[in-house]
Design an enzyme around this catalytic site. Structure first.
Site, PDB file in Angstrom:
ATOM      1  N   LYS A   6       0.838  -1.208   0.000  1.00  0.00           N
ATOM      2  CA  LYS A   6       0.000   0.000   0.000  1.00  0.00           C
ATOM      3  C   LYS A   6       0.864   1.246   0.000  1.00  0.00           C
ATOM      4  O   LYS A   6       1.991   1.247   0.503  1.00  0.00           O
ATOM      5  CB  LYS A   6      -0.962   0.039   1.191  1.00  0.00           C
ATOM      6  CG  LYS A   6      -0.337   0.101   2.597  1.00  0.00           C
ATOM      7  CD  LYS A   6       0.022   1.495   3.077  1.00  0.00           C
ATOM      8  CE  LYS A   6       0.680   1.494   4.452  1.00  0.00           C
ATOM      9  NZ  LYS A   6       1.539   2.622   4.735  1.00  0.00           N
ATOM     10  N   GLY A  99       3.998  -6.456   6.310  1.00  0.00           N
ATOM     11  CA  GLY A  99       3.579  -7.369   7.375  1.00  0.00           C
ATOM     12  C   GLY A  99       2.064  -7.508   7.410  1.00  0.00           C
ATOM     13  O   GLY A  99       1.527  -8.609   7.562  1.00  0.00           O
ATOM     14  N   ALA A 101       0.107  -7.089   4.880  1.00  0.00           N
ATOM     15  CA  ALA A 101      -0.271  -7.843   3.671  1.00  0.00           C
ATOM     16  C   ALA A 101      -0.169  -9.337   3.961  1.00  0.00           C
ATOM     17  O   ALA A 101      -1.065 -10.106   3.584  1.00  0.00           O
ATOM     18  CB  ALA A 101       0.646  -7.462   2.508  1.00  0.00           C
ATOM     19  N   ASP A 133      -3.050  -1.637   9.417  1.00  0.00           N
ATOM     20  CA  ASP A 133      -3.184  -1.669   7.958  1.00  0.00           C
ATOM     21  C   ASP A 133      -3.777  -2.979   7.437  1.00  0.00           C
ATOM     22  O   ASP A 133      -3.957  -3.131   6.228  1.00  0.00           O
ATOM     23  CB  ASP A 133      -1.822  -1.446   7.295  1.00  0.00           C
ATOM     24  CG  ASP A 133      -1.264  -0.061   7.569  1.00  0.00           C
ATOM     25  OD1 ASP A 133      -2.068   0.876   7.726  1.00  0.00           O
ATOM     26  OD2 ASP A 133      -0.030   0.076   7.626  1.00  0.00           O
TER      27      ASP A 133
HETATM   28  O1  C5P Z   1      -0.847  -0.994  13.903  1.00  0.00           O
HETATM   29  P1  C5P Z   1       0.593  -1.110  13.551  1.00  0.00           P
HETATM   30  O2  C5P Z   1       1.190  -2.407  13.994  1.00  0.00           O
HETATM   31  O3  C5P Z   1       0.902  -0.767  12.140  1.00  0.00           O
HETATM   32  O4  C5P Z   1       1.303   0.012  14.411  1.00  0.00           O
HETATM   33  C1  C5P Z   1       2.674   0.005  14.682  1.00  0.00           C
HETATM   34  C2  C5P Z   1       3.007   1.154  15.617  1.00  0.00           C
HETATM   35  O5  C5P Z   1       2.844   2.391  14.925  1.00  0.00           O
HETATM   36  C3  C5P Z   1       2.110   1.271  16.827  1.00  0.00           C
HETATM   37  O6  C5P Z   1       2.567   0.480  17.894  1.00  0.00           O
HETATM   38  C4  C5P Z   1       2.220   2.754  17.152  1.00  0.00           C
HETATM   39  O7  C5P Z   1       3.434   3.031  17.809  1.00  0.00           O
HETATM   40  C5  C5P Z   1       2.308   3.386  15.772  1.00  0.00           C
HETATM   41  N1  C5P Z   1       0.986   3.819  15.260  1.00  0.00           N
HETATM   42  C6  C5P Z   1       0.371   4.930  15.824  1.00  0.00           C
HETATM   43  N2  C5P Z   1      -0.852   5.336  15.346  1.00  0.00           N
HETATM   44  C7  C5P Z   1      -1.443   4.692  14.320  1.00  0.00           C
HETATM   45  C8  C5P Z   1      -0.828   3.574  13.708  1.00  0.00           C
HETATM   46  C9  C5P Z   1       0.400   3.160  14.216  1.00  0.00           C
HETATM   47  O8  C5P Z   1       0.896   5.545  16.760  1.00  0.00           O
HETATM   48  N3  C5P Z   1      -2.627   5.149  13.871  1.00  0.00           N
END
Ligand code: C5P
Length: 296
Positions: A6, A99, A101, A133
């Site tokens: 993405k 990841g 995906a 995501d």
């Molecule tokens: O959800 P994902 O695993 O992609 O998020 C990884 C890290 O990115 C989260 O632990 C957080 O620190 C940060 N994040 C965030 N706000 C979001 C998405 C991700 O702070 N909306």
């Protein structure tokens, strides 16, 4: 299964929520750069990873595809002992949701393997637990993401877009980029995440030039602050007449919008020649979300 990378065409970051995530508004586009994921029943749950950056992907229970298998197994009462094989085409820790995906592909794969017959919406709701995501990786196309990016709704988008992606040698940690964003914006009142009217109009019209001009990413300055050389990569693409250039998500992949296939080739050559990135790939968007290879 095949699951796409993405890009975030637009990303505005808002306030930190009580759960530690940032409120955001984003417009995703799935592009034709894929991870391939196979799941088959086995004696134990295993993960094998091949392809570019494979050595950086965890093979234990923290692997997002393995977590997806366990999540669906628990929720449907199936046996999680499957062999997962992942072939990486999406840059690892590149800001392209590789990841997520893999997790989306594992959900779709096990849903088929076990005959659960869950709807995409139900898989997306379950998958949100694994990563912000994952719901978009299931849906694909062009879509708006709200909440922490996990509430996804389709966006009307016409046309095909020609992207050039410049990959970096080393990944960036998403939490580290968000932390840098917080540091750079400390003391400022967090803005209300905004949808981008110009960007939405460009997508509705299928106007690549207008889309290029409307691309934006609130995390870009934070990614450049941690990886200053990204600014040079962006300049190379801009000087080659890219319609738009930006860091993808939390980076360090940079994305350049070309006018057509030939222009994409020109930008690719310029980026490769510049020596400011480790690799260059071209990808068309939008494409469908995670699905079995050959349709389904
Ligand atoms: O959800 P994902 O695993 O992609 O998020 C990884 C890290 O990115 C989260 O632990 C957080 O620190 C940060 N994040 C965030 N706000 C979001 C998405 C991700 O702070 N909306």
């Amino acid at each position: 299964m095949r699951a796409p990378a993405k890009l975030n065409l637009h990303l505005t970051v808002g306030a930190v929520r009580p759960d530690g995530f940032h409120e955001l508004t984003t417009v995703f586009q799935a592009v034709g750069l894929y991870d391939e994921v196979t799941v088959r029943r086995d004696d134990e749950l295993t993960v094998k990873v091949t392809g570019v950056g494979a050595d950086l992907v965890p093979l234990d229970a923290t692997n997002l595809a393995a977590r997806a298998v366990c999540l669906l197994a628990v929720q449907t009462g199936h046996d999680p002992r499957v062999a997962i094989a992942i072939h990486k085409g999406i840059p690892v820790a590149g800001g392209c949701a590789g990841g997520s995906a893999d997790a989306a592909a594992a959900l779709v794969g096990c849903d088929a393997l076990w005959g659960c017959d869950w709807s995409r919406d139900r898989l997306a709701e379950a998958g949100a637990e694994l990563g912000s995501d994952v719901p978009f990786a299931l849906v694909g196309g062009t879509a708006m993401g709200t909440g922490r990016g996990d509430h996804v709704s389709p966006v009307l988008a016409r046309g095909t877009y020609y992207w050039v992606l410049a990959l970096a040698a080393d990944g960036l940690s998403t939490p580290a980029v968000y932390a840098e964003y917080d540091r750079l914006n400390a003391g400022l009142r967090p803005p209300e995440p905004q949808v981008a009217p110009a960007l939405m109009a460009a997508l509705r019209a299928g106007d690549a030039a207008a889309l290029g001009a409307a691309l934006s990413n609130d995390l870009q300055d934070a990614a450049i602050s941690l990886r200053p050389e990204l600014a040079r990569t962006l300049t190379v693409g801009e000087e080659c007449g890219a319609l738009g250039a930006l860091v993808s998500g939390s980076g360090p992949t940079t994305a350049f919008l070309a006018g057509d296939e030939e222009h994409a080739l020109d930008i690719s050559f310029a980026l490769t020649r510049s020596g400011t990135c480790a690799d260059v790939v071209q990808a068309i968007g939008p494409v469908a979300g995670a699905r079995p290879v050959g349709g389904g």
